[in-house]
Design a protein around this motif. Structure first.
Motif, short mmCIF file in Angstrom:
data_model
loop_
_atom_site.label_atom_id
_atom_site.label_comp_id
_atom_site.label_asym_id
_atom_site.label_seq_id
_atom_site.Cartn_x
_atom_site.Cartn_y
_atom_site.Cartn_z
N PRO A 1 -75.52 -11.18 6.12
CA PRO A 1 -75.45 -11.97 4.87
C PRO A 1 -74.68 -13.27 5.05
O PRO A 1 -73.69 -13.33 5.79
CB PRO A 1 -74.72 -11.01 3.91
N TRP A 2 -75.15 -14.29 4.36
CA TRP A 2 -74.41 -15.55 4.29
C TRP A 2 -73.28 -15.39 3.28
O TRP A 2 -73.46 -14.83 2.21
CB TRP A 2 -75.32 -16.69 3.86
N GLN A 3 -72.11 -15.90 3.64
CA GLN A 3 -70.96 -15.79 2.75
C GLN A 3 -70.26 -17.12 2.61
O GLN A 3 -70.32 -17.98 3.51
CB GLN A 3 -69.98 -14.72 3.26
N ARG A 4 -69.55 -17.28 1.49
CA ARG A 4 -68.81 -18.50 1.24
C ARG A 4 -67.49 -18.53 2.00
O ARG A 4 -67.02 -19.58 2.43
CB ARG A 4 -68.53 -18.64 -0.26
N SER A 5 -66.90 -17.37 2.19
CA SER A 5 -65.64 -17.26 2.93
C SER A 5 -65.59 -15.90 3.62
O SER A 5 -66.29 -14.96 3.22
CB SER A 5 -64.43 -17.43 2.00
N TYR A 6 -64.73 -15.79 4.65
CA TYR A 6 -64.63 -14.55 5.39
C TYR A 6 -63.26 -14.48 6.05
O TYR A 6 -62.75 -15.50 6.55
CB TYR A 6 -65.72 -14.47 6.46
N LYS A 7 -62.69 -13.31 6.04
CA LYS A 7 -61.38 -13.10 6.67
C LYS A 7 -61.59 -12.72 8.13
O LYS A 7 -62.14 -11.67 8.45
CB LYS A 7 -60.61 -11.99 5.95
N TYR A 8 -61.17 -13.59 9.02
CA TYR A 8 -61.36 -13.40 10.46
C TYR A 8 -60.01 -13.49 11.16
O TYR A 8 -59.34 -14.52 11.10
CB TYR A 8 -62.33 -14.44 10.99
N LEU A 9 -59.61 -12.40 11.78
CA LEU A 9 -58.34 -12.33 12.51
C LEU A 9 -57.16 -12.72 11.62
O LEU A 9 -56.22 -13.39 12.05
CB LEU A 9 -58.36 -13.22 13.75
N GLY A 10 -57.23 -12.30 10.36
CA GLY A 10 -56.11 -12.52 9.45
C GLY A 10 -56.13 -13.85 8.74
O GLY A 10 -55.23 -14.10 7.92
N VAL A 11 -57.11 -14.71 9.02
CA VAL A 11 -57.20 -16.02 8.38
C VAL A 11 -58.49 -16.08 7.58
O VAL A 11 -59.57 -15.79 8.11
CB VAL A 11 -57.16 -17.16 9.41
N THR A 12 -58.41 -16.44 6.31
CA THR A 12 -59.59 -16.56 5.46
C THR A 12 -60.20 -17.94 5.66
O THR A 12 -59.59 -18.96 5.32
CB THR A 12 -59.22 -16.36 3.98
N LEU A 13 -61.40 -17.96 6.22
CA LEU A 13 -62.12 -19.20 6.49
C LEU A 13 -63.11 -19.44 5.36
O LEU A 13 -63.95 -18.59 5.07
CB LEU A 13 -62.86 -19.12 7.83
N ASP A 14 -63.03 -20.59 4.71
CA ASP A 14 -64.00 -20.95 3.69
C ASP A 14 -64.96 -21.98 4.24
O ASP A 14 -64.69 -22.64 5.25
CB ASP A 14 -63.30 -21.50 2.45
N LYS A 15 -66.11 -22.14 3.60
CA LYS A 15 -67.19 -22.97 4.14
C LYS A 15 -66.81 -24.44 4.24
O LYS A 15 -67.37 -25.17 5.07
CB LYS A 15 -68.44 -22.82 3.28
N ASN A 16 -65.85 -24.91 3.42
CA ASN A 16 -65.41 -26.30 3.50
C ASN A 16 -64.11 -26.48 4.27
O ASN A 16 -63.61 -27.60 4.37
CB ASN A 16 -65.25 -26.88 2.09
N LEU A 17 -63.57 -25.38 4.78
CA LEU A 17 -62.33 -25.40 5.56
C LEU A 17 -61.18 -26.07 4.80
O LEU A 17 -60.41 -26.84 5.35
CB LEU A 17 -62.56 -26.12 6.90
N HIS A 18 -61.08 -25.74 3.51
CA HIS A 18 -59.97 -26.22 2.70
C HIS A 18 -58.78 -25.27 2.76
O HIS A 18 -57.65 -25.67 2.45
CB HIS A 18 -60.41 -26.38 1.24
N PHE A 19 -59.03 -24.00 3.09
CA PHE A 19 -58.00 -22.96 3.25
C PHE A 19 -57.26 -22.67 1.95
O PHE A 19 -56.16 -22.13 1.98
CB PHE A 19 -57.00 -23.33 4.35
N ARG A 20 -57.85 -23.02 0.82
CA ARG A 20 -57.19 -22.68 -0.44
C ARG A 20 -57.18 -21.18 -0.68
O ARG A 20 -56.21 -20.63 -1.19
CB ARG A 20 -57.90 -23.40 -1.59
N GLU A 21 -58.28 -20.52 -0.34
CA GLU A 21 -58.34 -19.07 -0.52
C GLU A 21 -57.35 -18.37 0.39
O GLU A 21 -56.72 -17.38 0.00
CB GLU A 21 -59.76 -18.58 -0.24
#
Length: 320
Positions: A140-160
């Motif tokens: 599935p395509w996702q807007r954000s994902y938690k990878y190795l403890g860091v939540t990556l969002d599609k715009n790389l703003h890191f607000r989440e």
């Protein structure tokens, strides 16, 4: 057109029956029908041996491994190039999984399309974006994902990610409030040590990745440190935060993250891992580019609170 990056994250679980291989000898392959308890000291070693010959993509896609987390990513300026090379790499990896009886966990897998943009789109991906599959399982395509403890969002703003870190810090602060609060009998030195060990480590985990985010978002975490300093010293509301952090000898999170980022980039420049070296060797964007990069934090000027604490420390050193 802006650069686009597709990341495939595969969290895979191997079957209970393992088959170990040795490419340089003609040892008989044996089937091990018993596993090891979770947390065993041998588990990482045996798992590394089992996945040692995982195929590297031949289509220009990069592969990153960490324990049982596997990431495939590809960077291109055109959509056609992305969906021409990426499915080939997924198929190569899927064939290796099938051969050695490794099952992909679709619930823990995701695909993300990173795209630098100021605007927030309601769509995760464009309508014409094709689906990606591995072993006939849709990723599935996702807007954000938690990878190795860091939540990556599609715009790389890191607000989440910052919001999640703030929530976790507030949880630990509530549990340690009796020892860090105004009525605690602990000394200030012990409170400071407890804060650095149990709370600041949560706030600054992987800070070189996200410390270049918007200052407004990062200040939400700095506020927590300010409140803890006031509670630990039982200071009046009129005492400035810069004075409290000077007395406790605590750097602001902005300064701490900047120093940690500098150490990271200094070490990464001579690291044997090509992915870490690439973080140092990248070409900086032009000054007019709106998107910040992790290395931008090394050139940033100190914020008002950090400058005030540094000024107080300089005055203290002068008097000493």
């Amino acid at each position: 057109m802006p650069d686009r990056l597709i990341l495939i994250i595969q969290n895979f679980l191997s079957n209970r029956h393992f088959t170990f291989r040795h490419e340089h000898t003609h040892l008989t392959r044996r089937l091990i029908r018993a596993g090891l308890p979770q947390g065993s000291a041998l588990s990482p070693l045996l798992y590394s041996a089992y996945t040692n010959d995982i195929p590297r993509p031949t289509s220009g896609v990069q592969l990153a491994l960490f324990a049982d987390d596997t990431a495939l990513f590809f960077r291109s300026r055109t959509r056609r190039s992305i969906f021409h090379h990426l499915p080939k790499a997924i198929d190569e990896l899927g064939q290796w999984f099938r051969k050695w009886q490794i099952e992909v966990n679709p619930d823990k897998s995701a695909a993300i399309q990173f795209k630098y943009s100021k605007n927030r789109s309601k769509l995760v991906v464009d309508w014409i974006t094709p689906n990606l599959k591995m072993l006939n399982v849709r990723i599935p395509w996702q807007r954000s994902y938690k990878y190795l403890g860091v939540t990556l969002d599609k715009n790389l703003h890191f607000r989440e990610h910052i919001a999640r870190v703030r929530k976790n810090v507030l949880f630990y602060t509530a549990r340690l409030g009796a020892m860090l609060g105004r009525k605690s009998k602990l000394s200030r030195r012990n409170k400071r040590t407890l804060y650095k060990m149990c709370i600041r480590t949560v706030m600054t985990y992987a800070c070189p990745v996200f410390t270049h985010a918007a200052h407004k978002a990062l200040y939400m975490v700095q506020v927590i440190q300010n409140k803890l300093c006031r509670a630990a010293t039982d200071a009046h509301w009129c005492v400035r935060n810069s004075i409290l952090q000077r007395d406790l000898e605590l750097p602001t999170l902005s300064k701490y993250n900047k120093d940690a980022s500098k150490r990271f980039f200094d070490i990464a420049g001579s690291h044997h891992n090509a992915l870490l070296r690439a973080a140092v060797d990248h070409q900086p964007p032009p000054p007019t580019h709106f998107m910040r990069r992790p290395r931008n934090v090394l050139l940033d000027l100190s914020d008002a609170l950090t400058a005030a604490v540094d000024s107080l420390n300089d005055v203290k050193d002068t008097h000493d």
